[in-house]
Design a protein around this motif. Structure first.
Motif, mmCIF file in Angstrom:
data_model
loop_
_atom_site.group_PDB
_atom_site.id
_atom_site.type_symbol
_atom_site.label_atom_id
_atom_site.label_comp_id
_atom_site.label_asym_id
_atom_site.label_seq_id
_atom_site.Cartn_x
_atom_site.Cartn_y
_atom_site.Cartn_z
ATOM 1 N N SER A 13 12.704 8.049 -7.613
ATOM 2 C CA SER A 13 14.327 7.659 -7.624
ATOM 3 C C SER A 13 14.849 7.313 -6.022
ATOM 4 N N ASP A 14 15.886 6.218 -6.288
ATOM 5 C CA ASP A 14 16.371 6.294 -5.074
ATOM 6 C C ASP A 14 15.636 6.240 -3.551
ATOM 7 N N ALA A 15 16.354 8.104 -3.217
ATOM 8 C CA ALA A 15 15.260 9.114 -2.760
ATOM 9 C C ALA A 15 14.027 9.061 -2.597
ATOM 10 N N ASP A 16 13.784 9.016 -2.879
ATOM 11 C CA ASP A 16 12.193 9.007 -3.105
ATOM 12 C C ASP A 16 10.970 7.660 -2.678
ATOM 13 N N ILE A 17 12.159 6.385 -3.215
ATOM 14 C CA ILE A 17 11.463 5.686 -2.573
ATOM 15 C C ILE A 17 12.241 4.946 -1.235
ATOM 16 N N ASP A 18 13.162 5.341 -0.336
ATOM 17 C CA ASP A 18 13.323 5.136 0.845
ATOM 18 C C ASP A 18 12.490 6.230 1.512
ATOM 19 N N GLY A 19 12.411 7.081 0.746
ATOM 20 C CA GLY A 19 11.514 8.322 1.732
ATOM 21 C C GLY A 19 10.140 7.653 2.186
ATOM 22 N N ALA A 20 9.425 7.305 1.211
ATOM 23 C CA ALA A 20 7.844 6.693 1.147
ATOM 24 C C ALA A 20 7.575 5.475 1.814
ATOM 25 N N MET A 21 8.968 4.853 2.031
ATOM 26 C CA MET A 21 8.718 3.294 2.881
ATOM 27 C C MET A 21 9.778 3.229 3.728
ATOM 28 N N ASP A 22 10.000 4.268 4.175
ATOM 29 C CA ASP A 22 10.746 4.359 5.634
ATOM 30 C C ASP A 22 10.096 3.809 6.886
ATOM 31 N N MET A 25 0.812 -1.506 0.049
ATOM 32 C CA MET A 25 -0.034 -0.481 0.028
ATOM 33 C C MET A 25 0.508 1.324 -0.499
ATOM 34 N N SER A 26 2.079 1.466 1.211
ATOM 35 C CA SER A 26 3.233 2.434 0.814
ATOM 36 C C SER A 26 3.516 2.572 -0.747
ATOM 37 N N ALA A 27 4.002 1.624 -1.490
ATOM 38 C CA ALA A 27 4.358 1.389 -2.406
ATOM 39 C C ALA A 27 3.336 1.974 -3.806
ATOM 40 N N VAL A 28 1.914 1.375 -3.343
ATOM 41 C CA VAL A 28 1.289 2.402 -3.984
ATOM 42 C C VAL A 28 1.215 3.696 -4.711
ATOM 43 N N ALA A 29 0.866 4.570 -2.814
ATOM 44 C CA ALA A 29 0.971 5.728 -3.070
ATOM 45 C C ALA A 29 2.038 6.096 -3.414
ATOM 46 N N LEU A 30 2.773 5.972 -3.360
ATOM 47 C CA LEU A 30 4.431 6.162 -3.476
ATOM 48 C C LEU A 30 3.925 6.191 -5.692
ATOM 49 N N LEU A 31 3.581 5.518 -6.214
ATOM 50 C CA LEU A 31 3.871 4.850 -7.859
ATOM 51 C C LEU A 31 2.740 6.244 -7.780
ATOM 52 N N ASN A 32 1.652 6.111 -7.192
ATOM 53 C CA ASN A 32 0.162 7.079 -7.743
ATOM 54 C C ASN A 32 0.918 8.604 -7.741
#
Ligand code: FES
Length: 162
Positions: free
Chosen positions: A117-126, A104-111
């Motif tokens: 970016s790697d930093a975006d992924i780190d921030g969203a999945m932290d 669900m966190s990944a879906v929100a990020l990609l929406n």
């Protein structure tokens, strides 16, 4: 007193008290058990759902404030969402317990950020903790779902024959 919640696009009547955390209403009253109880204090992310598109910890979110909210749980993805397909392709889940929240966190990020970016992924999945340590596979799966090439293979390599 009954109230109506918009869950996965459907108006559903619930009877729980207004201070009841959403997690227990989803699991115990609506039988949507894909959302998991992890720590109960918003520290692990296992209970993540989307509220108006934002990843939210259901274990600490009373239903009282959700009368006009759009709530999405893992069940809303239907099993064939591109993020779920990437999760399968990359063998992400191990024990699996954290994975509804991770997805669900990944879906929100990609929406919100279709090419993270790697930093975006780190921030969203932290805030989503995985006791099995699937973080590399999660990163690869998110990149795959976004149409980005994962940086490196994450599956173990068979030992060389001697
Ligand atoms: Fe086991 Fe994440 S897959 S806690």
């Amino acid at each position: 007193m009954a109230m109506t919640l918009d869950v996965n696009g459907k108006p559903l009547s619930v009877k729980a008290a207004p201070d009841t955390p959403l997690l227990w209403v989803l699991r115990d009253e609506l039988n949507l058990t894909g959302t998991k109880y992890g720590c109960g204090v918003a520290q692990c992310g296992a209970c993540t759902v989307l509220i108006d598109g934002q990843p939210t910890r259901a274990c600490v979110t009373p239903i009282a404030g959700l009368a006009t909210a759009k709530i999405s749980t893992i069940e809303s993805l239907g099993g064939a969402h591109p993020v779920q397909a990437a999760w399968v392709k990359h063998d992400v889940p191990q024990c699996g317990y954290c994975q509804s929240g991770q997805i669900m966190s990944a879906v929100a990020l990609l929406n919100q950020t279709p090419k993270p970016s790697d930093a975006d992924i780190d921030g969203a999945m932290d805030g989503n903790i995985c006791r099995c340590g699937t973080y590399q596979r999660i990163r690869a799966a998110i990149k795959d779902a976004a149409g980005l090439t994962p940086a490196a293979p994450v599956l173990p390599v068979a030992p060389a024959k001697v």
